[in-house]
Structures are given as C-alpha cells and as structure tokens.
Design a protein around this motif. Structure first.
Motif, PDB file in Angstrom:
ATOM      1  N   THR A  32      11.306  42.676  50.022  1.00  0.00           N
ATOM      2  CA  THR A  32      12.244  41.947  50.876  1.00  0.00           C
ATOM      3  C   THR A  32      12.081  40.442  50.707  1.00  0.00           C
ATOM      4  O   THR A  32      13.071  39.705  50.607  1.00  0.00           O
ATOM      5  CB  THR A  32      12.027  42.332  52.356  1.00  0.00           C
ATOM      6  N   ARG A  33      10.849  39.992  50.659  1.00  0.00           N
ATOM      7  CA  ARG A  33      10.589  38.561  50.483  1.00  0.00           C
ATOM      8  C   ARG A  33      11.181  38.059  49.173  1.00  0.00           C
ATOM      9  O   ARG A  33      11.837  37.011  49.121  1.00  0.00           O
ATOM     10  CB  ARG A  33       9.071  38.324  50.510  1.00  0.00           C
ATOM     11  N   PHE A  34      10.957  38.817  48.116  1.00  0.00           N
ATOM     12  CA  PHE A  34      11.452  38.422  46.798  1.00  0.00           C
ATOM     13  C   PHE A  34      12.975  38.483  46.757  1.00  0.00           C
ATOM     14  O   PHE A  34      13.634  37.562  46.235  1.00  0.00           O
ATOM     15  CB  PHE A  34      10.850  39.346  45.739  1.00  0.00           C
ATOM     16  N   ARG A  35      13.556  39.533  47.316  1.00  0.00           N
ATOM     17  CA  ARG A  35      15.018  39.668  47.334  1.00  0.00           C
ATOM     18  C   ARG A  35      15.660  38.502  48.089  1.00  0.00           C
ATOM     19  O   ARG A  35      16.657  37.936  47.636  1.00  0.00           O
ATOM     20  CB  ARG A  35      15.413  40.997  47.966  1.00  0.00           C
TER      21      ARG A  35
ATOM     22  N   ASP B 127       7.170  32.969  47.127  1.00  0.00           N
ATOM     23  CA  ASP B 127       8.286  33.894  47.314  1.00  0.00           C
ATOM     24  C   ASP B 127       8.965  34.261  46.000  1.00  0.00           C
ATOM     25  O   ASP B 127       9.718  35.237  45.951  1.00  0.00           O
ATOM     26  CB  ASP B 127       9.327  33.277  48.255  1.00  0.00           C
ATOM     27  N   ASN B 128       8.727  33.467  44.953  1.00  0.00           N
ATOM     28  CA  ASN B 128       9.332  33.760  43.652  1.00  0.00           C
ATOM     29  C   ASN B 128       8.526  34.769  42.846  1.00  0.00           C
ATOM     30  O   ASN B 128       8.844  35.037  41.686  1.00  0.00           O
ATOM     31  CB  ASN B 128       9.508  32.484  42.841  1.00  0.00           C
ATOM     32  N   LEU B 129       7.482  35.342  43.457  1.00  0.00           N
ATOM     33  CA  LEU B 129       6.622  36.309  42.764  1.00  0.00           C
ATOM     34  C   LEU B 129       6.891  37.717  43.268  1.00  0.00           C
ATOM     35  O   LEU B 129       6.849  37.974  44.476  1.00  0.00           O
ATOM     36  CB  LEU B 129       5.151  35.955  42.993  1.00  0.00           C
ATOM     37  N   PHE B 130       7.136  38.637  42.332  1.00  0.00           N
ATOM     38  CA  PHE B 130       7.197  40.062  42.641  1.00  0.00           C
ATOM     39  C   PHE B 130       6.017  40.706  41.932  1.00  0.00           C
ATOM     40  O   PHE B 130       6.043  40.918  40.710  1.00  0.00           O
ATOM     41  CB  PHE B 130       8.517  40.675  42.181  1.00  0.00           C
ATOM     42  N   ALA B 131       4.962  40.981  42.689  1.00  0.00           N
ATOM     43  CA  ALA B 131       3.738  41.551  42.126  1.00  0.00           C
ATOM     44  C   ALA B 131       3.793  43.072  42.249  1.00  0.00           C
ATOM     45  O   ALA B 131       3.846  43.608  43.352  1.00  0.00           O
ATOM     46  CB  ALA B 131       2.527  40.990  42.864  1.00  0.00           C
ATOM     47  N   ILE B 132       3.772  43.749  41.119  1.00  0.00           N
ATOM     48  CA  ILE B 132       3.859  45.210  41.105  1.00  0.00           C
ATOM     49  C   ILE B 132       2.441  45.761  41.230  1.00  0.00           C
ATOM     50  O   ILE B 132       1.668  45.757  40.271  1.00  0.00           O
ATOM     51  CB  ILE B 132       4.539  45.708  39.820  1.00  0.00           C
ATOM     52  N   ASP B 133       2.117  46.239  42.418  1.00  0.00           N
ATOM     53  CA  ASP B 133       0.741  46.619  42.706  1.00  0.00           C
ATOM     54  C   ASP B 133       0.509  48.121  42.622  1.00  0.00           C
ATOM     55  O   ASP B 133      -0.615  48.565  42.785  1.00  0.00           O
ATOM     56  CB  ASP B 133       0.365  46.103  44.105  1.00  0.00           C
ATOM     57  N   GLY B 134       1.539  48.912  42.362  1.00  0.00           N
ATOM     58  CA  GLY B 134       1.330  50.343  42.427  1.00  0.00           C
ATOM     59  C   GLY B 134       2.011  51.158  41.350  1.00  0.00           C
ATOM     60  O   GLY B 134       2.069  52.384  41.464  1.00  0.00           O
ATOM     61  N   ALA B 135       2.514  50.527  40.315  1.00  0.00           N
ATOM     62  CA  ALA B 135       3.234  51.273  39.272  1.00  0.00           C
ATOM     63  C   ALA B 135       2.901  50.658  37.915  1.00  0.00           C
ATOM     64  O   ALA B 135       3.613  49.798  37.405  1.00  0.00           O
ATOM     65  CB  ALA B 135       4.739  51.235  39.519  1.00  0.00           C
ATOM     66  N   MET B 136       1.821  51.100  37.336  1.00  0.00           N
ATOM     67  CA  MET B 136       1.351  50.514  36.086  1.00  0.00           C
ATOM     68  C   MET B 136       2.314  50.821  34.944  1.00  0.00           C
ATOM     69  O   MET B 136       2.806  51.946  34.814  1.00  0.00           O
ATOM     70  CB  MET B 136      -0.040  51.027  35.753  1.00  0.00           C
ATOM     71  N   GLY B 137       2.590  49.806  34.135  1.00  0.00           N
ATOM     72  CA  GLY B 137       3.436  49.982  32.961  1.00  0.00           C
ATOM     73  C   GLY B 137       4.889  49.621  33.163  1.00  0.00           C
ATOM     74  O   GLY B 137       5.700  49.810  32.258  1.00  0.00           O
ATOM     75  N   THR B 138       5.247  49.075  34.325  1.00  0.00           N
ATOM     76  CA  THR B 138       6.659  48.854  34.629  1.00  0.00           C
ATOM     77  C   THR B 138       7.092  47.389  34.598  1.00  0.00           C
ATOM     78  O   THR B 138       8.277  47.109  34.732  1.00  0.00           O
ATOM     79  CB  THR B 138       6.997  49.419  36.017  1.00  0.00           C
ATOM     80  N   ALA B 139       6.161  46.468  34.426  1.00  0.00           N
ATOM     81  CA  ALA B 139       6.500  45.048  34.607  1.00  0.00           C
ATOM     82  C   ALA B 139       7.589  44.576  33.643  1.00  0.00           C
ATOM     83  O   ALA B 139       8.535  43.894  34.045  1.00  0.00           O
ATOM     84  CB  ALA B 139       5.253  44.188  34.469  1.00  0.00           C
ATOM     85  N   THR B 140       7.466  44.912  32.364  1.00  0.00           N
ATOM     86  CA  THR B 140       8.442  44.421  31.396  1.00  0.00           C
ATOM     87  C   THR B 140       9.814  45.032  31.636  1.00  0.00           C
ATOM     88  O   THR B 140      10.840  44.337  31.527  1.00  0.00           O
ATOM     89  CB  THR B 140       7.966  44.717  29.966  1.00  0.00           C
ATOM     90  N   ALA B 141       9.868  46.300  32.004  1.00  0.00           N
ATOM     91  CA  ALA B 141      11.152  46.933  32.293  1.00  0.00           C
ATOM     92  C   ALA B 141      11.805  46.306  33.522  1.00  0.00           C
ATOM     93  O   ALA B 141      13.010  46.028  33.530  1.00  0.00           O
ATOM     94  CB  ALA B 141      10.953  48.431  32.507  1.00  0.00           C
TER      95      ALA B 141
ATOM     96  N   PRO C 285       7.230  47.174  50.583  1.00  0.00           N
ATOM     97  CA  PRO C 285       8.526  46.828  51.176  1.00  0.00           C
ATOM     98  C   PRO C 285       8.638  45.358  51.573  1.00  0.00           C
ATOM     99  O   PRO C 285       9.684  44.742  51.386  1.00  0.00           O
ATOM    100  CB  PRO C 285       8.601  47.752  52.402  1.00  0.00           C
ATOM    101  N   LEU C 286       7.545  44.794  52.090  1.00  0.00           N
ATOM    102  CA  LEU C 286       7.583  43.388  52.475  1.00  0.00           C
ATOM    103  C   LEU C 286       7.719  42.481  51.258  1.00  0.00           C
ATOM    104  O   LEU C 286       8.501  41.515  51.260  1.00  0.00           O
ATOM    105  CB  LEU C 286       6.326  43.032  53.261  1.00  0.00           C
ATOM    106  N   CYS C 287       6.979  42.805  50.203  1.00  0.00           N
ATOM    107  CA  CYS C 287       7.070  42.022  48.966  1.00  0.00           C
ATOM    108  C   CYS C 287       8.484  42.090  48.392  1.00  0.00           C
ATOM    109  O   CYS C 287       9.052  41.070  47.981  1.00  0.00           O
ATOM    110  CB  CYS C 287       6.064  42.546  47.947  1.00  0.00           C
TER     111      CYS C 287
END
Length: 204
Positions: free
Chosen positions: A187-190, A46-60, A183-185
C-alpha cells in the motif's frame, strides 16, 4: 571487467557510488540481503518495494512495473542467489525491453543469510554473460573502484534495459530495518507510485 578479477569493493559504499540518487528510482529489492541494502540506501523510503517472502521474483516484478510505469525509472536490486532462482526473468526482461529498467545484481557468490553456502557464481557462472546471452543489450561487471563510473552510467541509461553485476567479497550481512508487513509495504509503495511526481522522465 573480468569475472576472474578479485572483488575489492565493500557493498554499502559501492552501492551508494552506483546509485547516488536513489530517489530518482522506483526500487524493487529481492529477498534476502538485497532488502537490507536497498533499505539502507533509501532509508526504507516509500519508493522501495522490498520483496521479503518470494525469492526469485524481483526481476519479474521490476519488469512488470517498468512496463506499467513507462515514465518512471525502475531499479531492481537483487542478489546472485535470488537471481539464480529465476534466470528466465532475464530473457523476459530483454524481450519486453522497457528502456526505463535497470537491474543491479549484488554478487557475493554466497547465500549470506543461510550460512554462506557457495552459489554457482563462485564456480563458473557469469551473470553479466548470462544477461548478455539473454538479449539484454548492455551489461557489465563492477569489481574494483575503477569500474564504478561505467556501472553508474549504465544504471542511469534510460534508452535500453541495462544489467550491472556488483561483485563483492562474501562479508557477513549488515541488517537494516525495513517494512516487512507485506500488505502495508504494498500500500505504501502503491500510494507513492500513484501519488508522487515521476521520478525522472524517460527520453524516447
């Protein structure tokens, strides 16, 4: 460690050596193979927010999260291809300077999911040098086993923004199942962020 040294580390065991206690962090993973890496590391926790659809945004995203949650340790796990799409996020992180932010870039010098096309890091680009030039106060490259302790220590530093490049050979990706419903990811992370105890207190 010199960028010119040939990497000898396999990404999964090296990542576990650098981040032996992933539950200490809120983790943001960049699109592509880093999502597999982070999901394997945390068992898609649950402590993971995996960005699966927006390349280049992880650091921001990780920088914003670190500013919004100053008492939590934030770890961005990204790749060289993902980061090269958004190099401007490094000076932004350096300028915002949240001391609870660490960035780990797994650099295999290739876009592993799209056919192993070579990225700029296979030529002349040194991402640790880019981070340092952007104003990030502490950066290093990990390429051989002897580098691991220094890399681990830097990721655990909670006094400044830190940046670690983990250089690995361009091995085929090892898929690992993770929550891909956006959306599920979210909500889970939030729920984890707002409902859980702080991952680790940040000393000031």
């Amino acid at each position: 460690m010199s960028k010119n040294s040939e990497p000898t580390l396999s990404r999964t065991p090296a990542l576990r050596a650098l981040v032996p206690e992933p539950d200490r962090y809120l983790i943001v993973a960049g699109l592509g193979t880093p999502c597999f890496d982070a999901a394997r590391l945390t068992d898609d926790g649950d402590n993971l927010f995996a960005i699966d659809g927006a390349m280049g945004t992880a650091t921001a995203v990780g920088t914003g999260l670190a500013l919004a949650q100053p008492r939590r340790r934030i770890l961005v796990i990204t790749g060289d291809g993902e980061l090269l799409m958004s190099l401007g996020s490094l000076p932004t992180a350096a300028t915002a300077a949240p001391p609870n932010l660490s960035i780990l870039c797994i650099d295999n010098a290739a876009w592993g999911l799209t056919g192993f096309q070579r990225t700029h890091t296979s030529f002349r680009t040194d991402l640790a040098a880019v981070a340092a030039g952007s104003g990030i106060p502490a950066s290093t490259t990990v390429a051989v086993p002897a580098d691991l302790p220094a890399g681990k220590s830097l990721l655990e530093d909670d006094t400044q923004v830190t940046f670690v490049v983990l250089r690995v050979p361009p091995e085929p990706p090892e898929p690992y199942a993770f929550e891909r419903d956006g959306p599920l990811c979210r909500t889970r992370f939030r729920d984890h962020v707002l409902g859980g105890a702080p991952s680790a207190a940040v000393t000031r």
